[in-house]
Design a protein around this motif. Sequence first.
Motif, PDB file in Angstrom:
ATOM      1  N   ILE A  54      -9.798  -7.319  -1.713  1.00  0.00           N
ATOM      2  CA  ILE A  54     -10.548  -6.453  -2.643  1.00  0.00           C
ATOM      3  C   ILE A  54     -10.616  -7.096  -4.024  1.00  0.00           C
ATOM      4  O   ILE A  54      -9.933  -8.091  -4.286  1.00  0.00           O
ATOM      5  CB  ILE A  54      -9.863  -5.068  -2.788  1.00  0.00           C
ATOM      6  CG1 ILE A  54      -8.382  -5.255  -3.163  1.00  0.00           C
ATOM      7  CG2 ILE A  54     -10.028  -4.243  -1.527  1.00  0.00           C
ATOM      8  CD1 ILE A  54      -7.751  -4.052  -3.805  1.00  0.00           C
ATOM      9  N   ARG A  55     -11.422  -6.448  -4.897  1.00  0.00           N
ATOM     10  CA  ARG A  55     -11.409  -6.826  -6.328  1.00  0.00           C
ATOM     11  C   ARG A  55     -10.886  -5.602  -7.090  1.00  0.00           C
ATOM     12  O   ARG A  55      -9.739  -5.268  -6.951  1.00  0.00           O
ATOM     13  CB  ARG A  55     -12.811  -7.271  -6.765  1.00  0.00           C
ATOM     14  CG  ARG A  55     -13.238  -8.514  -6.011  1.00  0.00           C
ATOM     15  CD  ARG A  55     -14.535  -9.064  -6.496  1.00  0.00           C
ATOM     16  NE  ARG A  55     -14.460  -9.506  -7.888  1.00  0.00           N
ATOM     17  CZ  ARG A  55     -15.461 -10.068  -8.535  1.00  0.00           C
ATOM     18  NH1 ARG A  55     -16.625 -10.242  -7.924  1.00  0.00           N
ATOM     19  NH2 ARG A  55     -15.329 -10.457  -9.786  1.00  0.00           N
ATOM     20  N   ARG A  75      -5.458  -8.222  -3.617  1.00  0.00           N
ATOM     21  CA  ARG A  75      -6.368  -8.026  -4.736  1.00  0.00           C
ATOM     22  C   ARG A  75      -6.719  -9.437  -5.237  1.00  0.00           C
ATOM     23  O   ARG A  75      -5.843 -10.150  -5.771  1.00  0.00           O
ATOM     24  CB  ARG A  75      -5.634  -7.215  -5.825  1.00  0.00           C
ATOM     25  CG  ARG A  75      -6.516  -6.683  -6.930  1.00  0.00           C
ATOM     26  CD  ARG A  75      -6.930  -7.726  -7.899  1.00  0.00           C
ATOM     27  NE  ARG A  75      -7.553  -7.099  -9.061  1.00  0.00           N
ATOM     28  CZ  ARG A  75      -8.792  -7.341  -9.444  1.00  0.00           C
ATOM     29  NH1 ARG A  75      -9.552  -8.201  -8.780  1.00  0.00           N
ATOM     30  NH2 ARG A  75      -9.283  -6.754 -10.505  1.00  0.00           N
ATOM     31  N   ALA A  76      -7.956  -9.874  -4.997  1.00  0.00           N
ATOM     32  CA  ALA A  76      -8.374 -11.203  -5.443  1.00  0.00           C
ATOM     33  C   ALA A  76      -8.601 -11.134  -6.949  1.00  0.00           C
ATOM     34  O   ALA A  76      -9.695 -10.857  -7.423  1.00  0.00           O
ATOM     35  CB  ALA A  76      -9.642 -11.628  -4.714  1.00  0.00           C
ATOM     36  N   GLY A  77      -7.546 -11.351  -7.690  1.00  0.00           N
ATOM     37  CA  GLY A  77      -7.598 -11.227  -9.148  1.00  0.00           C
ATOM     38  C   GLY A  77      -6.201 -10.935  -9.662  1.00  0.00           C
ATOM     39  O   GLY A  77      -5.218 -11.037  -8.914  1.00  0.00           O
ATOM     40  N   ALA A  78      -6.130 -10.546 -10.924  1.00  0.00           N
ATOM     41  CA  ALA A  78      -4.821 -10.391 -11.569  1.00  0.00           C
ATOM     42  C   ALA A  78      -4.303  -8.950 -11.526  1.00  0.00           C
ATOM     43  O   ALA A  78      -3.213  -8.668 -11.038  1.00  0.00           O
ATOM     44  CB  ALA A  78      -4.916 -10.882 -13.011  1.00  0.00           C
ATOM     45  N   GLY A  79      -5.113  -8.013 -12.072  1.00  0.00           N
ATOM     46  CA  GLY A  79      -4.643  -6.643 -12.259  1.00  0.00           C
ATOM     47  C   GLY A  79      -4.707  -5.854 -10.965  1.00  0.00           C
ATOM     48  O   GLY A  79      -5.715  -5.881 -10.259  1.00  0.00           O
ATOM     49  N   TYR A  80      -3.613  -5.156 -10.648  1.00  0.00           N
ATOM     50  CA  TYR A  80      -3.583  -4.392  -9.393  1.00  0.00           C
ATOM     51  C   TYR A  80      -3.376  -2.901  -9.651  1.00  0.00           C
ATOM     52  O   TYR A  80      -2.861  -2.170  -8.810  1.00  0.00           O
ATOM     53  CB  TYR A  80      -2.531  -4.960  -8.425  1.00  0.00           C
ATOM     54  CG  TYR A  80      -1.216  -5.294  -9.070  1.00  0.00           C
ATOM     55  CD1 TYR A  80      -0.230  -4.331  -9.237  1.00  0.00           C
ATOM     56  CD2 TYR A  80      -0.978  -6.579  -9.549  1.00  0.00           C
ATOM     57  CE1 TYR A  80       0.967  -4.638  -9.844  1.00  0.00           C
ATOM     58  CE2 TYR A  80       0.225  -6.897 -10.171  1.00  0.00           C
ATOM     59  CZ  TYR A  80       1.193  -5.922 -10.314  1.00  0.00           C
ATOM     60  OH  TYR A  80       2.381  -6.225 -10.933  1.00  0.00           O
ATOM     61  N   ASP A  81      -3.814  -2.453 -10.817  1.00  0.00           N
ATOM     62  CA  ASP A  81      -3.711  -1.028 -11.172  1.00  0.00           C
ATOM     63  C   ASP A  81      -4.643  -0.167 -10.315  1.00  0.00           C
ATOM     64  O   ASP A  81      -4.540   1.057 -10.333  1.00  0.00           O
ATOM     65  CB  ASP A  81      -4.016  -0.828 -12.670  1.00  0.00           C
ATOM     66  CG  ASP A  81      -5.248  -1.595 -13.121  1.00  0.00           C
ATOM     67  OD1 ASP A  81      -5.283  -2.827 -12.962  1.00  0.00           O
ATOM     68  OD2 ASP A  81      -6.193  -0.948 -13.607  1.00  0.00           O
ATOM     69  N   ASN A  82      -5.544  -0.810  -9.566  1.00  0.00           N
ATOM     70  CA  ASN A  82      -6.462  -0.095  -8.674  1.00  0.00           C
ATOM     71  C   ASN A  82      -5.844   0.186  -7.298  1.00  0.00           C
ATOM     72  O   ASN A  82      -6.482   0.811  -6.451  1.00  0.00           O
ATOM     73  CB  ASN A  82      -7.770  -0.894  -8.505  1.00  0.00           C
ATOM     74  CG  ASN A  82      -7.530  -2.366  -8.186  1.00  0.00           C
ATOM     75  OD1 ASN A  82      -6.644  -3.006  -8.734  1.00  0.00           O
ATOM     76  ND2 ASN A  82      -8.309  -2.901  -7.288  1.00  0.00           N
ATOM     77  N   ASN A  97      -1.452  -9.957  -5.347  1.00  0.00           N
ATOM     78  CA  ASN A  97      -2.572 -10.363  -6.190  1.00  0.00           C
ATOM     79  C   ASN A  97      -2.677 -11.889  -6.132  1.00  0.00           C
ATOM     80  O   ASN A  97      -1.929 -12.530  -5.385  1.00  0.00           O
ATOM     81  CB  ASN A  97      -2.410  -9.832  -7.620  1.00  0.00           C
ATOM     82  CG  ASN A  97      -1.222 -10.448  -8.342  1.00  0.00           C
ATOM     83  OD1 ASN A  97      -0.398 -11.109  -7.729  1.00  0.00           O
ATOM     84  ND2 ASN A  97      -1.137 -10.212  -9.631  1.00  0.00           N
ATOM     85  N   THR A  98      -3.603 -12.447  -6.877  1.00  0.00           N
ATOM     86  CA  THR A  98      -3.754 -13.913  -6.888  1.00  0.00           C
ATOM     87  C   THR A  98      -3.682 -14.379  -8.346  1.00  0.00           C
ATOM     88  O   THR A  98      -4.700 -14.730  -8.942  1.00  0.00           O
ATOM     89  CB  THR A  98      -5.100 -14.351  -6.259  1.00  0.00           C
ATOM     90  OG1 THR A  98      -6.188 -13.849  -7.060  1.00  0.00           O
ATOM     91  CG2 THR A  98      -5.262 -13.851  -4.837  1.00  0.00           C
ATOM     92  N   PRO A  99      -2.500 -14.357  -8.944  1.00  0.00           N
ATOM     93  CA  PRO A  99      -2.397 -14.604 -10.387  1.00  0.00           C
ATOM     94  C   PRO A  99      -2.930 -15.970 -10.805  1.00  0.00           C
ATOM     95  O   PRO A  99      -2.722 -16.962 -10.113  1.00  0.00           O
ATOM     96  CB  PRO A  99      -0.883 -14.487 -10.653  1.00  0.00           C
ATOM     97  CG  PRO A  99      -0.223 -14.614  -9.329  1.00  0.00           C
ATOM     98  CD  PRO A  99      -1.192 -14.127  -8.305  1.00  0.00           C
TER      99      PRO A  99
END
Length: 306
Positions: A54-55, A75-82, A97-99
């Motif tokens: 996901i994003r 989560r392909a990205g940094a923030g995982y607040d979603n 995530n993918t920091p």
Amino acid sequence: MKVLVATDKPFAKVAVDGIRKEIEAAGYEFALLEKYTDKAQLLDAVKDANAIIIRSDIIDAEVLDAAKELKIVVRAGAGYDNVDLAAATAHNVCVMNTPGQNSNAVAELALGMMVYAVRNFYNGTSGTELMGKKLGIHAYGNVGRNVARVAKGFGMEVYAYDAFCPKEVIEKDGVKALDSAEELYKTCQVVSLHIPATAETKNSINYALLKDMPKGAMLVNTARKEVINEAELIKLMEDRADFKYITDIMPAANAEFAEKFAGRYFSTPKKMGAQTAEANINAGIAAAQQIVGFLKDGCEKFRVNK
Ligand code: 3PG
């Protein structure tokens, strides 16, 4: 094993092709749900997925309930607040995530937005330059570090505050490390936000913090809208006609900001910090590889719901 890419905001096609290649090379089935318009489509798509990429897509308890076969969400990205981490843990689902994978893209956008703002949104009037201005980087993670690197190229004087990063680490990059957020905002005419949205940071960028920024202040937000106390920012911008707010995450009160602060407010229509082919490839393929590593070898590096 079925790996679903579920992205309301799609990756570049070249990244989707790369993800598919990784998944199929591992012998797994690839599925794609893009630009879905309602949650029912997501609930249906996750039914038989063993892994999901996901994003900023919302993965809450309802989605996890529907995803009976799910083992991992990346989560392909940094923030995982979603992602509802507690619900994921309760469902025995690993979240990663993918920091760092999309941080250069976000940093380039932050600097691009600064140039856009100091040049009066390219309206043909005389603006100012970034060179010599004091830039405050609020949180010195992967994006903050890249912002520092690019800002130094512009000749900005770079400061940073990070509650969790040792000062020596920041200063090794030729950046002045300050002791508090208050000091950062008092010192710097331009502040670039890179804090995650957590229980502690939500609404933390408020009147008290912003009011002491030097004359001609500009706040640049490529982080999250939730960290801003919008009502207090509106009040501050009413009190200070010199204050600019430039954001890549449209505020809930976008219409009010746009109406009241024409010429010193700008929001992108949709968060686009990580919207580059390079960032999509880096984050998307890292996500696919992390899923393969987890499913084949049990590798939990980058797990965030420990
Ligand atoms: C992130 O947390 O990685 C960035 O905010 C990018 O988010 P996006 O993938 O939704 O564009």
